[in-house]
Design a protein around this motif. Structure first.
Motif, short mmCIF file in Angstrom:
data_model
loop_
_atom_site.label_atom_id
_atom_site.label_comp_id
_atom_site.label_asym_id
_atom_site.label_seq_id
_atom_site.Cartn_x
_atom_site.Cartn_y
_atom_site.Cartn_z
N SER A 60 13.77 20.39 -26.39
CA SER A 60 12.37 19.95 -26.27
C SER A 60 12.25 18.43 -26.41
O SER A 60 11.24 17.85 -26.02
CB SER A 60 11.48 20.66 -27.30
N GLN A 61 13.29 17.80 -26.95
CA GLN A 61 13.30 16.33 -27.07
C GLN A 61 13.56 15.65 -25.73
O GLN A 61 13.37 14.44 -25.60
CB GLN A 61 14.39 15.91 -28.07
N VAL A 62 14.00 16.40 -24.75
CA VAL A 62 14.31 15.85 -23.42
C VAL A 62 13.03 15.86 -22.60
O VAL A 62 12.67 16.85 -21.97
CB VAL A 62 15.43 16.64 -22.73
N THR A 63 12.33 14.74 -22.64
CA THR A 63 11.04 14.62 -21.95
C THR A 63 11.23 13.92 -20.60
O THR A 63 12.28 13.32 -20.34
CB THR A 63 10.08 13.79 -22.81
N ASP A 64 10.19 13.99 -19.78
CA ASP A 64 10.21 13.27 -18.50
C ASP A 64 10.40 11.77 -18.74
O ASP A 64 11.12 11.11 -17.99
CB ASP A 64 8.91 13.52 -17.73
N GLU A 65 9.75 11.25 -19.78
CA GLU A 65 9.87 9.82 -20.10
C GLU A 65 11.31 9.46 -20.45
O GLU A 65 11.83 8.44 -19.98
CB GLU A 65 8.95 9.47 -21.27
N GLN A 76 20.21 9.14 -32.93
CA GLN A 76 19.23 8.07 -33.02
C GLN A 76 17.98 8.39 -32.20
O GLN A 76 16.88 7.97 -32.56
CB GLN A 76 19.83 6.72 -32.61
N ASP A 77 18.14 9.16 -31.14
CA ASP A 77 17.01 9.57 -30.31
C ASP A 77 16.43 10.90 -30.76
O ASP A 77 15.23 11.08 -30.84
CB ASP A 77 17.43 9.71 -28.84
N GLU A 78 17.32 11.83 -31.04
CA GLU A 78 16.89 13.19 -31.34
C GLU A 78 16.30 13.33 -32.75
O GLU A 78 15.40 14.12 -32.97
CB GLU A 78 18.08 14.14 -31.18
N ALA A 79 16.81 12.55 -33.69
CA ALA A 79 16.35 12.69 -35.08
C ALA A 79 16.23 11.32 -35.77
O ALA A 79 16.88 11.07 -36.78
CB ALA A 79 17.29 13.59 -35.85
#
Length: 181
Positions: free
Chosen positions: A70-75, A155-158
């Motif tokens: 769910s962390q993988v967004t279009d942005e 660093q991105d996911e958490a």
């Protein structure tokens, strides 16, 4: 290499370089080099890059390395893809995926004279935490922190787990910061 400019190092799910030529059996090394030359020096490499440099492929790859898709967004997909559409990006990509030489982390860490913090997502599908834990054995490694339910890009996911670790590490090793607090 320049200890005067570095007070500490934070490593997050570092690449173990499993495709490094030194980690391959002697009989496979010529095949690896041939495949890398094929990618670097023929149209096949550019074709491969074009197949990967699409929103669908980037999303698929990110969903593999993030434990929480769910962390993988279009942005995020757009931010990762955009530099890949710049001139010369294919050459950089091919050089990166074909790089199987140079020093390994386990060869460099014994040379490090400053403290090192290693943090690792326990759900990293690409860089197994069991192998990452071996970095605890290096003298320069001050701490090895397991990040629960986190994949390859902590660093991105958490950031809520990573940022406090980095802040604490910096506070412990930055004399000017510690002197003013």
């Amino acid at each position: 290499m320049e200890p005067d400019i570095c007070r500490g190092i934070v490593l997050l799910n570092i690449s173990l370089r499993m495709l490094h030529i030194k980690k391959q059996p002697w009989y496979g090394r010529p095949l690896i080099r041939s495949f890398q030359n094929l990618l670097r020096n023929t149209a096949i490499g550019k074709f491969f890059f074009r197949a990967v440099a699409t929103p669908e492929s980037v999303r698929s790859i990110l969903c593999q390395c993030y434990h929480d898709p769910s962390q993988v967004t279009d942005e995020l997909v757009e931010k990762i893809l955009q530099p890949g559409l710049e001139p010369g990006a294919a050459d950089v990509f091919l050089e990166f995926i074909c790089y199987s030489g140079g020093p390994l982390p386990e060869e460099l860490l014994p040379q490090v004279k400053c403290p090192v913090l290693v943090a690792w997502g326990d759900k990293d599908p690409w860089e197994p935490i069991e192998l990452g834990r071996e970095f605890r054995n290096f003298d320069s490694v001050e701490d090895f922190v397991v990040l629960p339910n986190v994949g390859h890009c902590p660093q991105d996911e958490a950031p809520q787990l990573v940022n406090p670790l980095v802040e604490s590490f910096v506070a412990r090793h930055d004399i000017s910061f510690a002197a003013t607090t």
